[in-house]
Design a protein around this motif. Sequence first.
Motif, PDB file in Angstrom:
ATOM      1  N   PRO A 202       0.803  -1.228   0.000  1.00 26.31           N
ATOM      2  CA  PRO A 202       0.000   0.000   0.000  1.00 26.31           C
ATOM      3  C   PRO A 202       0.834   1.275   0.000  1.00 26.31           C
ATOM      4  O   PRO A 202       0.405   2.294  -0.570  1.00 26.31           O
ATOM      5  N   VAL A 203       1.998   1.262   0.634  1.00 27.66           N
ATOM      6  CA  VAL A 203       2.830   2.470   0.642  1.00 27.66           C
ATOM      7  C   VAL A 203       3.330   2.770  -0.763  1.00 27.66           C
ATOM      8  O   VAL A 203       3.244   3.905  -1.246  1.00 27.66           O
ATOM      9  N   LEU A 204       3.855   1.749  -1.443  1.00 25.36           N
ATOM     10  CA  LEU A 204       4.317   1.957  -2.812  1.00 25.36           C
ATOM     11  C   LEU A 204       3.162   2.330  -3.736  1.00 25.36           C
ATOM     12  O   LEU A 204       3.313   3.177  -4.624  1.00 25.36           O
ATOM     13  N   ALA A 205       2.012   1.701  -3.547  1.00 26.78           N
ATOM     14  CA  ALA A 205       0.855   2.003  -4.398  1.00 26.78           C
ATOM     15  C   ALA A 205       0.422   3.451  -4.227  1.00 26.78           C
ATOM     16  O   ALA A 205       0.174   4.159  -5.215  1.00 26.78           O
ATOM     17  N   ALA A 206       0.318   3.900  -2.973  1.00 23.68           N
ATOM     18  CA  ALA A 206      -0.100   5.277  -2.729  1.00 23.68           C
ATOM     19  C   ALA A 206       0.938   6.263  -3.252  1.00 23.68           C
ATOM     20  O   ALA A 206       0.595   7.301  -3.835  1.00 23.68           O
ATOM     21  N   ALA A 207       2.208   5.944  -3.057  1.00 27.10           N
ATOM     22  CA  ALA A 207       3.269   6.826  -3.537  1.00 27.10           C
ATOM     23  C   ALA A 207       3.264   6.910  -5.061  1.00 27.10           C
ATOM     24  O   ALA A 207       3.407   7.998  -5.640  1.00 27.10           O
ATOM     25  N   ALA A 208       3.098   5.780  -5.727  1.00 25.55           N
ATOM     26  CA  ALA A 208       3.055   5.781  -7.185  1.00 25.55           C
ATOM     27  C   ALA A 208       1.846   6.546  -7.690  1.00 25.55           C
ATOM     28  O   ALA A 208       1.934   7.319  -8.655  1.00 25.55           O
ATOM     29  N   ALA A 209       0.701   6.347  -7.049  1.00 27.87           N
ATOM     30  CA  ALA A 209      -0.519   7.033  -7.470  1.00 27.87           C
ATOM     31  C   ALA A 209      -0.379   8.539  -7.350  1.00 27.87           C
ATOM     32  O   ALA A 209      -0.707   9.288  -8.289  1.00 27.87           O
ATOM     33  N   LEU A 210       0.101   9.008  -6.200  1.00 27.19           N
ATOM     34  CA  LEU A 210       0.236  10.448  -6.008  1.00 27.19           C
ATOM     35  C   LEU A 210       1.305  11.026  -6.926  1.00 27.19           C
ATOM     36  O   LEU A 210       1.161  12.149  -7.427  1.00 27.19           O
ATOM     37  N   THR A 211       2.365  10.272  -7.152  1.00 26.91           N
ATOM     38  CA  THR A 211       3.412  10.741  -8.068  1.00 26.91           C
ATOM     39  C   THR A 211       2.863  10.898  -9.479  1.00 26.91           C
ATOM     40  O   THR A 211       3.040  11.940 -10.125  1.00 26.91           O
ATOM     41  N   VAL A 212       2.207   9.866  -9.985  1.00 23.94           N
ATOM     42  CA  VAL A 212       1.672   9.922 -11.344  1.00 23.94           C
ATOM     43  C   VAL A 212       0.656  11.060 -11.472  1.00 23.94           C
ATOM     44  O   VAL A 212       0.699  11.846 -12.430  1.00 23.94           O
ATOM     45  N   PHE A 213      -0.242  11.156 -10.524  1.00 27.91           N
ATOM     46  CA  PHE A 213      -1.276  12.195 -10.608  1.00 27.91           C
ATOM     47  C   PHE A 213      -0.668  13.592 -10.521  1.00 27.91           C
ATOM     48  O   PHE A 213      -1.017  14.485 -11.305  1.00 27.91           O
ATOM     49  N   ASN A 214       0.246  13.793  -9.592  1.00 30.43           N
ATOM     50  CA  ASN A 214       0.809  15.135  -9.393  1.00 30.43           C
ATOM     51  C   ASN A 214       1.792  15.526 -10.493  1.00 30.43           C
ATOM     52  O   ASN A 214       1.863  16.702 -10.872  1.00 30.43           O
ATOM     53  N   VAL A 215       2.561  14.570 -11.001  1.00 30.52           N
ATOM     54  CA  VAL A 215       3.425  14.878 -12.140  1.00 30.52           C
ATOM     55  C   VAL A 215       2.569  15.222 -13.361  1.00 30.52           C
ATOM     56  O   VAL A 215       2.866  16.177 -14.092  1.00 30.52           O
ATOM     57  N   ALA A 216       1.496  14.474 -13.568  1.00 31.42           N
ATOM     58  CA  ALA A 216       0.577  14.821 -14.652  1.00 31.42           C
ATOM     59  C   ALA A 216      -0.007  16.213 -14.447  1.00 31.42           C
ATOM     60  O   ALA A 216      -0.196  16.972 -15.405  1.00 31.42           O
ATOM     61  N   GLY A 217      -0.264  16.579 -13.188  1.00 32.93           N
ATOM     62  CA  GLY A 217      -0.748  17.923 -12.894  1.00 32.93           C
ATOM     63  C   GLY A 217       0.262  18.995 -13.269  1.00 32.93           C
ATOM     64  O   GLY A 217      -0.100  20.060 -13.786  1.00 32.93           O
ATOM     65  N   GLU A 218       1.531  18.728 -13.008  1.00 37.89           N
ATOM     66  CA  GLU A 218       2.578  19.673 -13.406  1.00 37.89           C
ATOM     67  C   GLU A 218       2.639  19.812 -14.925  1.00 37.89           C
ATOM     68  O   GLU A 218       2.738  20.931 -15.460  1.00 37.89           O
ATOM     69  N   MET A 219       2.580  18.695 -15.617  1.00 34.84           N
ATOM     70  CA  MET A 219       2.603  18.716 -17.077  1.00 34.84           C
ATOM     71  C   MET A 219       1.410  19.498 -17.618  1.00 34.84           C
ATOM     72  O   MET A 219       1.542  20.316 -18.548  1.00 34.84           O
ATOM     73  N   ALA A 220       0.242  19.263 -17.038  1.00 38.56           N
ATOM     74  CA  ALA A 220      -0.966  19.941 -17.502  1.00 38.56           C
ATOM     75  C   ALA A 220      -0.901  21.440 -17.238  1.00 38.56           C
ATOM     76  O   ALA A 220      -1.301  22.248 -18.081  1.00 38.56           O
ATOM     77  N   ALA A 221      -0.411  21.818 -16.060  1.00 43.88           N
ATOM     78  CA  ALA A 221      -0.363  23.232 -15.692  1.00 43.88           C
ATOM     79  C   ALA A 221       0.549  24.022 -16.621  1.00 43.88           C
ATOM     80  O   ALA A 221       0.306  25.208 -16.885  1.00 43.88           O
ATOM     81  N   GLU A 222       1.589  23.383 -17.117  1.00 40.41           N
ATOM     82  CA  GLU A 222       2.496  24.072 -18.032  1.00 40.41           C
ATOM     83  C   GLU A 222       1.850  24.376 -19.373  1.00 40.41           C
ATOM     84  O   GLU A 222       2.256  25.316 -20.064  1.00 40.41           O
ATOM     85  N   ARG A 223       0.830  23.633 -19.731  1.00 39.67           N
ATOM     86  CA  ARG A 223       0.155  23.830 -21.010  1.00 39.67           C
ATOM     87  C   ARG A 223      -1.149  24.603 -20.868  1.00 39.67           C
ATOM     88  O   ARG A 223      -1.645  25.176 -21.844  1.00 39.67           O
ATOM     89  N   ALA A 224      -1.724  24.597 -19.675  1.00 35.58           N
ATOM     90  CA  ALA A 224      -3.027  25.235 -19.468  1.00 35.58           C
ATOM     91  C   ALA A 224      -2.892  26.754 -19.393  1.00 35.58           C
ATOM     92  O   ALA A 224      -1.867  27.293 -18.981  1.00 35.58           O
ATOM     93  N   ARG A 225      -3.967  27.435 -19.745  1.00 37.39           N
ATOM     94  CA  ARG A 225      -4.017  28.893 -19.609  1.00 37.39           C
ATOM     95  C   ARG A 225      -4.670  29.309 -18.301  1.00 37.39           C
ATOM     96  O   ARG A 225      -4.644  30.478 -17.929  1.00 37.39           O
ATOM     97  N   GLY A 226      -5.275  28.358 -17.617  1.00 37.21           N
ATOM     98  CA  GLY A 226      -5.955  28.623 -16.353  1.00 37.21           C
ATOM     99  C   GLY A 226      -6.741  27.400 -15.948  1.00 37.21           C
ATOM    100  O   GLY A 226      -6.611  26.331 -16.569  1.00 37.21           O
ATOM    101  N   PRO A 227      -7.607  27.508 -14.927  1.00 40.94           N
ATOM    102  CA  PRO A 227      -8.353  26.338 -14.450  1.00 40.94           C
ATOM    103  C   PRO A 227      -9.225  25.693 -15.521  1.00 40.94           C
ATOM    104  O   PRO A 227      -9.370  24.468 -15.554  1.00 40.94           O
ATOM    105  N   GLY A 228      -9.806  26.519 -16.411  1.00 44.55           N
ATOM    106  CA  GLY A 228     -10.706  25.975 -17.420  1.00 44.55           C
ATOM    107  C   GLY A 228     -10.026  25.048 -18.404  1.00 44.55           C
ATOM    108  O   GLY A 228     -10.621  24.062 -18.849  1.00 44.55           O
ATOM    109  N   THR A 229      -8.800  25.351 -18.732  1.00 46.76           N
ATOM    110  CA  THR A 229      -8.069  24.490 -19.671  1.00 46.76           C
ATOM    111  C   THR A 229      -7.217  23.452 -18.955  1.00 46.76           C
ATOM    112  O   THR A 229      -6.661  22.556 -19.600  1.00 46.76           O
TER     113      THR A 229
END
Length: 253
Positions: A202-229
């Motif tokens: 469970p520790v590795l699973a939770a860590a992997a999940a949060l890493t994937v989600f948050n890294v994807a969030g960083e990638m998305a934020a770099e391309r987005a113009r704001g919350p809507g995009t």
Amino acid sequence: MSASHPDFDAGIAADLLERLRRTAPRVHCITNAVAQHFTANVLLALGAVPSMTIAPDEVAAFAAGADALLVNLGTLDDTRRDAIPKALEAAKAAGKPFVLDPVFVNRTPVRCSYAQDLLTASPTVLRANRDELAALYPGQDPLEALSRTSVTLAITGAEDLITGPGQTLRLANGHPLLARVTATGCAGGAVIAAFLAVSDDPVLAAAAALTVFNVAGEMAAERARGPGTLVPELLDALYLIDEVQIAGRLKRV
């Protein structure tokens, strides 16, 4: 729970992500009304399969047949109050992992008491912020209280702390723009459940999940113009993320 987990790295996160995409686990989500649509799309973009019913007469069958269960208390209406115990009983009997996300238990004693009752079912992962934990464990150190249980704790915030029996990880990925879109945190709980379906740790699973989600969030934020995009960019980033991107951005503290 003070020992660090030396094994977690981008390779492990990517391996679990690939396993998830290959097996397409079904996550049954009892989540809040605001988060349902977005949560379902996040799971689909990632490669998992969502099911969302909260009907008390069928939720047990859905939970028993799923690969993992999410219980999110964001909108705790009468239907969800009836459905949650049935889903938990069925999931536990079938040996399926479940995530408890006690959203806003710090806002109302009624919700907090309900969540404390659910904790007796020993969630595989308890995902909460520090205010919610303080409400759940008044006058106690939540880390100390949970150290005597099998529950893995994922404390989310600017820095994420994932801690289970004998092991702790600290991660610092994410982007402030994620907080400007409703239900991103709730969807993150569903992602943890999806990774629990493909890992016995469970520790590795939770860590992997949060890493994937948050890294994807960083990638998305770099391309987005704001919350809507941000939302479509986040879904695309979850669909496209791979080991190279995870390795280039992973931040262990």
